[in-house]
Design an enzyme around this catalytic site. Structure first.
Site, PDB file in Angstrom:
ATOM      1  N   SER A 180      24.000  99.218  47.618  1.00  0.00           N
ATOM      2  CA  SER A 180      24.190  98.094  48.061  1.00  0.00           C
ATOM      3  C   SER A 180      23.976  97.284  46.932  1.00  0.00           C
ATOM      4  O   SER A 180      23.252  97.472  46.091  1.00  0.00           O
ATOM      5  CB  SER A 180      23.386  97.598  49.365  1.00  0.00           C
ATOM      6  OG  SER A 180      23.273  95.975  49.413  1.00  0.00           O
TER       7      SER A 180
ATOM      8  N   TYR B  40      15.226  97.628  52.976  1.00  0.00           N
ATOM      9  CA  TYR B  40      16.392  97.917  52.768  1.00  0.00           C
ATOM     10  C   TYR B  40      16.719  97.599  51.408  1.00  0.00           C
ATOM     11  O   TYR B  40      17.427  98.674  50.548  1.00  0.00           O
ATOM     12  CB  TYR B  40      17.296  96.883  53.535  1.00  0.00           C
ATOM     13  CG  TYR B  40      18.842  97.179  53.319  1.00  0.00           C
ATOM     14  CD1 TYR B  40      19.451  98.036  54.079  1.00  0.00           C
ATOM     15  CD2 TYR B  40      19.488  96.226  52.275  1.00  0.00           C
ATOM     16  CE1 TYR B  40      20.939  98.031  54.092  1.00  0.00           C
ATOM     17  CE2 TYR B  40      20.947  96.266  52.350  1.00  0.00           C
ATOM     18  CZ  TYR B  40      21.419  97.575  52.987  1.00  0.00           C
ATOM     19  OH  TYR B  40      22.898  97.346  52.810  1.00  0.00           O
TER      20      TYR B  40
END
Length: 257
Positions: free
Chosen positions: A137, A150
């Site tokens: 990401s 995350y």
């Protein structure tokens, strides 16, 4: 006749990638935790002419995943593996992420991805060909204060993938790291906050497939947001902290892709 294995294929980027690659002569091996939604994606891919195997399996099950990878590689071979399964982090009210949430995210996003990727890498290195994609990401470059676990897992995947890429180059195995920005998915819908330059899962799948075909080391998109994320580490902390305020969010619910 390529054999493509995709985890987290029941929705979002995983489902979009499966449908992008679905075509006569292609074998898709699809995985997710829940079989019902996964079979619905598998049926769509079969209608496009692909041969499809669907397997419900939690990527945290290291022994189960290794046995599955070995079975598929032994029967069909493996040309491309996309380690995509993941979960959100954060806190429903925007508070401090709990320990339970943090370790769940770590187990799924990092350990789960490596449970898939590393047995595939070993198999491919032995045969002298293949490609593995880790779905990271842009949060790997610009960590989100509201999703520290995350962000941390995605940064670890970026570093691990790039290191493996260099090590695997002489073996004929290609390793790629995918760093998307905001994508419209069921998991993404749980974010309550600003989502600049958000794109559809189908558009993301096309960009990923293009980058994999070109063997881009890091497939980061959209370009403008990727440039801003990469540049965030180079500016003073006070500026970075101010800029990241716009990316604060709350989580309504965690879902696995």
């Amino acid at each position: 006749m390529p054999v493509i294995l995709i985890t987290g294929a029941s929705s979002g980027i995983g489902a979009a990638l499966a449908q992008h690659y679905a075509a006569p002569g292609t074998t898709l091996v699809l995985n997710a935790r829940g079989l019902e939604r996964l079979e619905a994606v598998a049926d769509l891919c079969r209608r496009k002419g692909a041969a499809v195997e669907a397997r419900a399996l939690d990527v945290r099950d290291r022994d189960g995943v290794r046995a599955w990878i070995d079975d598929v590689a032994g029967r069909l071979g493996l040309d491309l593996v996309v380690a995509n399964a993941g979960v959100n982090g954060g806190h429903p009210e925007g508070g401090l992420e709990t320990e339970d949430t943090a370790f769940l995210v770590l187990d799924v996003n990092l350990m789960g991805a490596l449970n898939v990727a590393l047995p595939a890498v070993a198999r491919m290195a032995a045969q002298g060909r293949g490609q593995v994609a880790l779905i990271s990401s842009l949060a790997a470059y610009a960590p989100l204060p509201d999703a520290p676990a995350y962000s941390g897992t995605k940064a670890a995947l970026l570093a691990h993938g790039l290191a493996l890429r260099e090590k695997l180059a002489p073996t004929g195995v290609r390793m790629n790291v995918v760093c998307p920005g905001y994508v419209k998915t069921a998991m993404g819908a749980d974010y309550e906050g600003w989502r600049p330059l958000e794109m559809s899962a189908e558009a993301a799948a096309r960009r990923i497939a293009k980058g994999l075909a070109r063997d881009e080391a890091v497939i980061a998109f959209p370009a403008a947001l990727a440039a801003a994320a990469r540049g965030a580490a180079l500016i003073p902390e006070s500026w970075r902290r101010l800029g990241m305020r716009g990316f604060s969010f709350k989580m309504s619910e965690r879902q696995q892709r």
